[in-house]
Design an enzyme around this catalytic site. Structure first.
Site, short mmCIF file in Angstrom:
data_model
loop_
_atom_site.label_atom_id
_atom_site.label_comp_id
_atom_site.label_asym_id
_atom_site.label_seq_id
_atom_site.Cartn_x
_atom_site.Cartn_y
_atom_site.Cartn_z
N LYS A 190 0.53 -1.31 -0.05
CA LYS A 190 -0.21 0.09 0.10
C LYS A 190 1.29 1.34 -0.05
CE LYS A 190 -2.84 3.60 1.48
NZ LYS A 190 -1.95 4.86 1.04
N GLY A 243 6.43 5.61 9.22
CA GLY A 243 5.48 5.96 9.23
C GLY A 243 5.95 6.99 10.88
N GLY A 248 1.59 4.66 13.59
CA GLY A 248 2.56 3.42 13.48
C GLY A 248 1.59 2.58 15.18
N GLU A 265 8.95 1.22 11.85
CA GLU A 265 10.37 2.51 12.19
C GLU A 265 9.79 3.91 11.70
OE1 GLU A 265 11.69 5.11 10.72
OE2 GLU A 265 11.99 4.23 8.46
N CYS A 299 13.33 10.43 7.74
CA CYS A 299 13.39 9.72 9.23
C CYS A 299 14.55 9.90 10.41
CB CYS A 299 12.67 8.37 9.33
SG CYS A 299 13.32 7.24 8.08
N GLU A 399 9.49 15.18 16.35
CA GLU A 399 9.50 15.43 14.34
C GLU A 399 8.77 16.04 13.77
OE1 GLU A 399 10.65 11.36 12.43
OE2 GLU A 399 8.87 12.14 13.11
#
Length: 496
Positions: A190, A243, A248, A265, A299, A399
């Site tokens: 996806k 993501g 997550g 991750e 990331c 982040e």
């Protein structure tokens, strides 16, 4: 003015020559969405749609999972050497079509064409690496008494789901698809709705390379309509997700309901630790690359500069000068830095910066929206450096996922280590020093899944990648990444 050959610039107004698919890839062919819906993919360098693709739902997910479950019955029994030959041919086909794939990646994600070309090259290398690993998966023997034989074998886990992020579409797809296929698993992919096309094109190339129908399926659409039913599907045996921490968490809860294995991750807030004895010029270049590549939408971006006090002032001055010289523009014009991914992402980043101003933060450079000077369009933000902030500041702890570097000034090495570990994330870290022993002491003591020494983003597909703390768990890349798609079976037998 940034220039690029007309052969590339024509795609700014007409992408028809790229022959982009507008359906899901299910059971070896492109198929329209069951509900007949489509949606548009936007070129963030212009802020305009450039192509449409299928908008799937749970019915399309059911079709893809059923196809992969059927294919798993024979793919798992395909000799490893034959699986390797198919992956090796796929690597060759990616290289054959590398320019087309890079242009598509550039238009879809906004990154400069040089970065997109590097991502495509990396995807080819990923398939090449795992092609060579297919027939190297070995179990172990156990030291039992002489009248017993004991050994283990690695088996494919089954049907795997791959939720691909928008920042590195072809790279992240390849690093999950290739090891899963190498291990004998089937895959349902996806891709992000912002960047759907290269995952579809990879599936097409795999089929051309000889991959049987159903072994690789790709369903496009939104996270709510496709991603959620996919990770919650009872026919999925493993989920690989890249993501945000928040998303997550939702994926993990869906996996828990079915006791589905997963690799997560979840991003980072990675420190770049710069000590007084570093190679000055090389380190300045590395720190800039760590945060401004792909406009900081990585990331593992080095989004915190933890710098020892002795060189702080001189280093920040040099880094600011370098940042101010970075050119912005549409990726096809070969700028130093492209746009961020969307209007929403741009506004989110600017929100962080506006709040920082309200707290009295000092900006070394940047901090503003800056439309493409060539066309006056797109989602661009200036390369931004924010002067030293306390460790509890939002710019240190959260982040941002944009071209924003936050400075943290360290009194000495011990203080630098403390600052490096001061967030809830633990994905990667960088260390820059001429003292080899000190570098390895910091690498030992920094809580991160990977540490770069004297070169940020060092390594390649051979090096396992993944996070600690809220950056997630499990590992991708390397042989560890291959083992993520295997389950271990132990066998013990009495022989007399």
């Amino acid at each position: 003015m940034l220039t690029q050959p007309d052969s590339l610039l024509k795609y700014l107004t007409d992408a028809s020559d790229l022959r982009l698919p507008d359906g899901h890839f299910i059971d070896g062919a492109y198929q329209a969405a069951r509900a007949g819906r489509t949606m548009s993919s936007e070129d963030p360098g212009r802020g305009e749609g450039f192509a449409s693709f299928a908008r799937g739902d749970a019915d399309d997910v059911d079709d893809a999972v059923a196809s992969s479950r059927k294919a798993f019955a024979f793919w798992r029994k395909t000799p490893p050497a034959e699986r390797g030959r198919i992956l090796a041919r796929t690597a060759e086909l990616i290289r054959r079509d590398s320019e087309r794939l890079a242009i598509v990646e550039c238009l879809d994600s906004g990154k400069p064409i040089a970065e997109a070309r590097g991502d495509v090259s990396g995807a080819a290398r990923t398939f090449e690496y795992y092609a060579g690993a297919c027939d190297k998966l070995e179990g172990s023997s156990f030291p039992l008494p002489s009248n017993y034989v004991g050994f283990s074998q690695l088996e494919p886990v089954g049907v795997t789901a791959h939720i691909i992020p928008w920042n590195f579409p072809i790279s992240t797809a390849a690093r999950g698809m290739a090891p899963a296929l190498a291990a004998g698993c089937t895959v349902v992919v996806k891709p992000a709705e912002l960047t759907p096309f290269t995952a579809l094109l990879l599936a097409e190339l795999l089929t051309e390379a000889g991959l049987p129908a159903g072994v690789c399926n790709v369903v496009t659409g939104t996270g709510t309509e496709v991603g959620a039913p996919l990770v919650a599907h009872t026919g999925i045996d493993h989920v690989t997700f890249t993501g945000s921490v928040a998303t997550g968490g939702h994926v993990m809860r869906a996996c828990a309901a079915n006791v589905t294995r997963s690799v997560m991750e979840l991003g980072g807030k990675s420190p770049v630790v710069v000590l007084n004895d570093c190679n000055f010029d090389s380190t300045v270049a590395n720190v800039a690359g760590a945060i401004f590549e792909h406009a900081g939408q990585i990331c593992s971006a080095g989004s915190r500069l933890v710098i020892e006090a002795g060189i702080h002032d001189r280093f920040i001055e040099a880094l600011g000068t370098r940042a101010e010289a970075i050119s912005l523009g549409h990726g096809l014009r070969s700028p130093d830095m492209g746009p961020v991914s969307s209007a929403d992402q741009r506004d989110r980043i600017i929100g962080f910066l506006d709040r920082a101003r309200g707290r009295g933060a000092e900006f070394i450079c940047g901090g503003q929206i800056s439309p493409d000077t060539e066309a006056g369009k797109g989602y661009f933000i200036e390369p931004t450096i924010v002067a030293a902030r306390p460790e509890d500041d939002e710019l240190v702890q959260e982040e941002i996922f944009g071209p924003v570097l936050t400075v943290q000034k360290a009194d000495d090495v011990d203080h630098a280590l403390h600052l490096a570990n001061c967030t809830r994330f633990g994905l990667v870290a960088g260390v820059f020093t001429s003292d080899f022993a000190r570098a390895h002491q910091l690498a030992r003591d920094i809580d991160a899944g990977q540490v770069y020494i004297n070169e940020y983003f060092a390594g390649g597909i051979e090096v396992p990648f993944g996070g600690n703390k809220q950056s997630g768990f499990g590992r991708e890349k390397g042989i560890e990444g291959l083992r993520s798609y295997c389950k271990l079976k132990s066998i013990a037998a009495r022989i007399d």
